[in-house]
Design a protein around this motif. Structure first.
Motif, PDB file in Angstrom:
ATOM      1  N   ILE A   1       0.831  -1.202   0.000  1.00 57.51           N
ATOM      2  CA  ILE A   1       0.000   0.000   0.000  1.00 57.51           C
ATOM      3  C   ILE A   1       0.866   1.251   0.000  1.00 57.51           C
ATOM      4  CG2 ILE A   1      -1.591   1.347   1.442  1.00 57.51           C
ATOM      5  CD1 ILE A   1      -2.908  -1.338   2.194  1.00 57.51           C
ATOM      6  N   THR A   2       1.958   1.220   0.736  1.00 55.27           N
ATOM      7  CA  THR A   2       2.877   2.368   0.740  1.00 55.27           C
ATOM      8  C   THR A   2       3.403   2.651  -0.666  1.00 55.27           C
ATOM      9  OG1 THR A   2       3.564   1.961   3.023  1.00 55.27           O
ATOM     10  CG2 THR A   2       5.041   3.270   1.663  1.00 55.27           C
ATOM     11  N   MET A   3       3.819   1.595  -1.357  1.00 60.11           N
ATOM     12  CA  MET A   3       4.367   1.760  -2.703  1.00 60.11           C
ATOM     13  C   MET A   3       3.309   2.246  -3.679  1.00 60.11           C
ATOM     14  SD  MET A   3       6.798  -1.651  -2.858  1.00 60.11           S
ATOM     15  CE  MET A   3       7.350  -1.277  -4.520  1.00 60.11           C
ATOM     16  N   GLN A   4       2.114   1.636  -3.634  1.00 59.09           N
ATOM     17  CA  GLN A   4       1.070   2.015  -4.589  1.00 59.09           C
ATOM     18  C   GLN A   4       0.540   3.419  -4.323  1.00 59.09           C
ATOM     19  OE1 GLN A   4      -0.767  -2.420  -5.518  1.00 59.09           O
ATOM     20  NE2 GLN A   4      -2.086  -0.644  -5.697  1.00 59.09           N
ATOM     21  N   THR A   5       0.442   3.803  -3.057  1.00 55.07           N
ATOM     22  CA  THR A   5      -0.006   5.158  -2.735  1.00 55.07           C
ATOM     23  C   THR A   5       0.970   6.185  -3.275  1.00 55.07           C
ATOM     24  OG1 THR A   5      -1.112   4.370  -0.729  1.00 55.07           O
ATOM     25  CG2 THR A   5      -0.654   6.723  -0.869  1.00 55.07           C
ATOM     26  N   THR A   6       2.248   5.912  -3.122  1.00 52.86           N
ATOM     27  CA  THR A   6       3.272   6.828  -3.635  1.00 52.86           C
ATOM     28  C   THR A   6       3.180   6.956  -5.152  1.00 52.86           C
ATOM     29  OG1 THR A   6       4.748   6.213  -1.809  1.00 52.86           O
ATOM     30  CG2 THR A   6       5.744   7.295  -3.720  1.00 52.86           C
ATOM     31  N   VAL A   7       3.040   5.822  -5.838  1.00 55.98           N
ATOM     32  CA  VAL A   7       2.925   5.844  -7.300  1.00 55.98           C
ATOM     33  C   VAL A   7       1.638   6.538  -7.729  1.00 55.98           C
ATOM     34  CG1 VAL A   7       2.787   4.428  -9.389  1.00 55.98           C
ATOM     35  CG2 VAL A   7       4.339   3.778  -7.543  1.00 55.98           C
ATOM     36  N   LEU A   8       0.560   6.359  -6.970  1.00 63.99           N
ATOM     37  CA  LEU A   8      -0.708   7.001  -7.300  1.00 63.99           C
ATOM     38  C   LEU A   8      -0.582   8.520  -7.259  1.00 63.99           C
ATOM     39  CD1 LEU A   8      -3.721   6.935  -7.930  1.00 63.99           C
ATOM     40  CD2 LEU A   8      -4.168   6.564  -5.486  1.00 63.99           C
ATOM     41  N   VAL A   9       0.101   9.026  -6.251  1.00 63.32           N
ATOM     42  CA  VAL A   9       0.320  10.479  -6.160  1.00 63.32           C
ATOM     43  C   VAL A   9       1.079  10.972  -7.391  1.00 63.32           C
ATOM     44  CG1 VAL A   9       1.495  12.307  -4.871  1.00 63.32           C
ATOM     45  CG2 VAL A   9       0.244  10.522  -3.639  1.00 63.32           C
ATOM     46  N   VAL A  10       2.136  10.255  -7.756  1.00 63.69           N
ATOM     47  CA  VAL A  10       2.936  10.642  -8.931  1.00 63.69           C
ATOM     48  C   VAL A  10       2.088  10.572 -10.200  1.00 63.69           C
ATOM     49  CG1 VAL A  10       4.929  10.025 -10.356  1.00 63.69           C
ATOM     50  CG2 VAL A  10       5.096   9.931  -7.861  1.00 63.69           C
ATOM     51  N   ALA A  11       1.265   9.526 -10.330  1.00 65.28           N
ATOM     52  CA  ALA A  11       0.424   9.372 -11.525  1.00 65.28           C
ATOM     53  C   ALA A  11      -0.596  10.504 -11.647  1.00 65.28           C
ATOM     54  CB  ALA A  11      -0.287   8.020 -11.483  1.00 65.28           C
ATOM     55  N   LEU A  12      -1.187  10.910 -10.537  1.00 70.30           N
ATOM     56  CA  LEU A  12      -2.152  12.015 -10.566  1.00 70.30           C
ATOM     57  C   LEU A  12      -1.480  13.320 -10.985  1.00 70.30           C
ATOM     58  CD1 LEU A  12      -4.197  11.200  -7.334  1.00 70.30           C
ATOM     59  CD2 LEU A  12      -5.149  11.353  -9.643  1.00 70.30           C
ATOM     60  N   LEU A  13      -0.298  13.585 -10.430  1.00 70.18           N
ATOM     61  CA  LEU A  13       0.411  14.821 -10.759  1.00 70.18           C
ATOM     62  C   LEU A  13       0.886  14.807 -12.209  1.00 70.18           C
ATOM     63  CD1 LEU A  13       2.518  15.296  -7.496  1.00 70.18           C
ATOM     64  CD2 LEU A  13       0.450  16.541  -8.176  1.00 70.18           C
ATOM     65  N   THR A  14       1.312  13.645 -12.686  1.00 72.53           N
ATOM     66  CA  THR A  14       1.744  13.531 -14.082  1.00 72.53           C
ATOM     67  C   THR A  14       0.571  13.747 -15.033  1.00 72.53           C
ATOM     68  OG1 THR A  14       3.492  11.972 -13.453  1.00 72.53           O
ATOM     69  CG2 THR A  14       2.846  12.030 -15.769  1.00 72.53           C
ATOM     70  N   THR A  15      -0.574  13.174 -14.701  1.00 75.44           N
ATOM     71  CA  THR A  15      -1.767  13.346 -15.525  1.00 75.44           C
ATOM     72  C   THR A  15      -2.197  14.805 -15.558  1.00 75.44           C
ATOM     73  OG1 THR A  15      -2.469  11.120 -14.907  1.00 75.44           O
ATOM     74  CG2 THR A  15      -4.131  12.540 -15.906  1.00 75.44           C
ATOM     75  N   ALA A  16      -2.013  15.512 -14.450  1.00 75.40           N
ATOM     76  CA  ALA A  16      -2.416  16.915 -14.368  1.00 75.40           C
ATOM     77  C   ALA A  16      -1.655  17.805 -15.341  1.00 75.40           C
ATOM     78  CB  ALA A  16      -2.238  17.430 -12.936  1.00 75.40           C
ATOM     79  N   VAL A  17      -0.451  17.387 -15.734  1.00 78.14           N
ATOM     80  CA  VAL A  17       0.343  18.207 -16.662  1.00 78.14           C
ATOM     81  C   VAL A  17       0.407  17.587 -18.053  1.00 78.14           C
ATOM     82  CG1 VAL A  17       1.735  19.192 -14.810  1.00 78.14           C
ATOM     83  CG2 VAL A  17       2.512  17.096 -15.943  1.00 78.14           C
ATOM     84  N   SER A  18      -0.368  16.519 -18.279  1.00 78.42           N
ATOM     85  CA  SER A  18      -0.357  15.860 -19.582  1.00 78.42           C
ATOM     86  C   SER A  18      -1.169  16.660 -20.589  1.00 78.42           C
ATOM     87  CB  SER A  18      -0.919  14.440 -19.475  1.00 78.42           C
ATOM     88  OG  SER A  18      -0.134  13.645 -18.614  1.00 78.42           O
ATOM     89  N   GLY A  19      -0.852  16.476 -21.866  1.00 78.53           N
ATOM     90  CA  GLY A  19      -1.566  17.165 -22.930  1.00 78.53           C
ATOM     91  C   GLY A  19      -2.185  16.191 -23.903  1.00 78.53           C
ATOM     92  N   GLY A  20      -3.313  16.580 -24.490  1.00 76.42           N
ATOM     93  CA  GLY A  20      -3.976  15.743 -25.478  1.00 76.42           C
ATOM     94  C   GLY A  20      -4.803  14.643 -24.848  1.00 76.42           C
ATOM     95  N   VAL A  21      -5.802  14.174 -25.600  1.00 77.37           N
ATOM     96  CA  VAL A  21      -6.688  13.128 -25.097  1.00 77.37           C
ATOM     97  C   VAL A  21      -5.913  11.850 -24.804  1.00 77.37           C
ATOM     98  CG1 VAL A  21      -8.655  11.646 -25.663  1.00 77.37           C
ATOM     99  CG2 VAL A  21      -8.707  14.064 -26.275  1.00 77.37           C
ATOM    100  N   VAL A  22      -5.001  11.480 -25.708  1.00 84.08           N
ATOM    101  CA  VAL A  22      -4.238  10.242 -25.529  1.00 84.08           C
ATOM    102  C   VAL A  22      -3.361  10.332 -24.285  1.00 84.08           C
ATOM    103  CG1 VAL A  22      -2.483   8.741 -26.515  1.00 84.08           C
ATOM    104  CG2 VAL A  22      -4.260   9.696 -27.984  1.00 84.08           C
TER     105      VAL A  22
END
Length: 404
Positions: free
Chosen positions: A80-101
């Motif tokens: 859970i510690t590992m997945q929570t950390t990756v989830l935070v990174v994934a959300l922040l990465t998605t927030a700066v992503s461009g385009g539908v894909v």
């Protein structure tokens, strides 16, 4: 002495686990209330942008199958510690992503690691005091519903103020804040059911439960159609409320999710019924309520207060059914709880995906009445399956009650 201390603080720990599970699951429903905003921001139409909402659900289902069984080999606290950390990174990465894909791929990654609740539920089931296992499962299932609808409401309110990208940042911060509390709540190791199994055989042994665990198959089948009904109705909810005769705004339609939130708040009380009467009788009772509430929705979709009551009842009935079915699955598979929970939730989300696909089709044909009529057929299948499950349970000596 340590275990006595753990039991005395179980209420506080369960609250922490429930809040963390609710926040984690809320992120996979973020695209739904923000779909029109996403489409405008990314310069596309709503139909194309809907692939984002689909991607996160696909990621979640894949994560359940490929990652959740690992908790039989790895201590849940560590995973859970590992997945929570990756989830935070994934959300922040998605927030700066461009385009539908790019955004869709970002949400696919979010869904893949967001299945933290499905790690928490079997771990909590092992750590809970013996007379609190049903209450624990229903509390966590109710928390998931609070997360699903709480996230919808919060994102509906925030998206017009700060935009969808900052909404993802807010949820990334919320997820990060749960990590220290999660580690405290899961401070004691749980017994690992397949600690020496390699990953491939572990996945295969998970699939084999389809042939070896009758209660799992029965419960999964009933919940498949129940969740299909729930998801088909809630998928088209905004379409229904923004059309005639209501013509609500998207924000107001999003706030209708407070009804689902209220259902989530009362779901934990189902645990007392499970602990007293056993999961199968509780499933049967709430199945009858689900059929009745769905049938009522056929007749009252244009009378908002009646429609609100029907929606509350069918949402509560579905989640209470899930709590009871999930409790039955975990109790029936004590040596492979995480694996059994994996297959059960895969079936649940397959049912949800089926409902999400069928709901808009029915809505295009006959509006909410057609969606509800379709739901009556789905719930009838579950209702027909229930007495067979009850008979088989008695024939095989399965406990139908779990009194402390």
């Amino acid at each position: 002495m340590t275990h006595e201390s753990d039991r005395s603080t179980w209420g506080s720990r369960l609250m922490v686990l429930s809040i963390a599970a609710a926040i984690a699951v809320s992120v996979i429903y973020l695209p739904q209330p923000m779909l029109s905003t996403l489409a405008t921001s990314l310069g596309t139409d709503t139909a194309t942008a809907s692939v984002i909402a689909t991607a996160v659900q696909i990621g979640y289902a894949a994560g359940i199958f490929f990652l959740v069984p690992l908790s039989e080999r790895v201590q849940p606290r560590r995973q859970i510690t590992m997945q929570t950390t990756v989830l935070v990174v994934a959300l922040l990465t998605t927030a700066v992503s461009g385009g539908v894909v790019g955004v869709a791929l970002g949400f696919l990654a979010v869904g893949l690691v967001a299945n933290i609740a499905q790690l928490v539920i079997p771990a909590a089931g092992k750590l809970a005091p013996k007379n609190k296992k049903g209450t624990t499962t229903s509390a966590l299932v109710g928390a998931l519903l609070c997360g699903i609808f709480g996230g919808r409401v919060l994102s509906s309110v925030l998206v017009d103020v700060m935009g969808w990208r900052w909404v993802l940042v807010v949820f990334a911060v919320l997820v990060a804040l749960t990590l220290p509390a999660l580690r405290w709540a899961l401070r004691r190791d749980v017994e690992l059911g397949a600690a020496r199994s390699a990953y491939g055989p572990l996945l295969w042994s998970t699939l084999r439960l389809v042939w070896t665990s009758r209660p799992l198959v029965e419960s999964a089948l009933m919940q498949f159609f129940a969740f299909a009904t729930f998801n088909s109705i809630w998928t088209v909810m905004t379409l229904h409320l923004t059309a005639a005769p209501f013509h609500w705004s998207v924000l107001k339609a999003g706030l209708f999710g407070l009804i689902g939130l209220a259902a989530g708040i009362v779901t934990p009380f189902t645990g007392r019924l499970i602990d007293r009467y056993g999961p199968l009788p509780v499933v049967g009772g709430f199945l009858v309520l689900l059929v009745a509430a769905t049938l009522a929705t056929v007749f009252d979709p244009t009378v908002i207060w009646l429609f609100g009551i029907s929606t509350f009842l069918l949402t509560w009935a579905n989640q209470s059914m899930q709590a009871a079915n999930q409790n039955r699955v975990l109790v029936s598979n004590p040596d492979s709880a995480a694996q059994a929970n994996t297959l059960f939730m895969v079936f649940v989300f397959l049912g949800g995906s089926f409902g999400a696909f069928m709901g808009p089709l029915a809505f295009g044909i006959g509006g909410m009445r057609a969606v509800a009529a379709q739901g009556v057929v789905f719930t009838a299948v579950s209702l027909i399956a229930w007495p067979f499950a009850r008979t088989a349970a008695r024939r095989h000596g399965e406990a139908v009650a779990s009194r402390a």
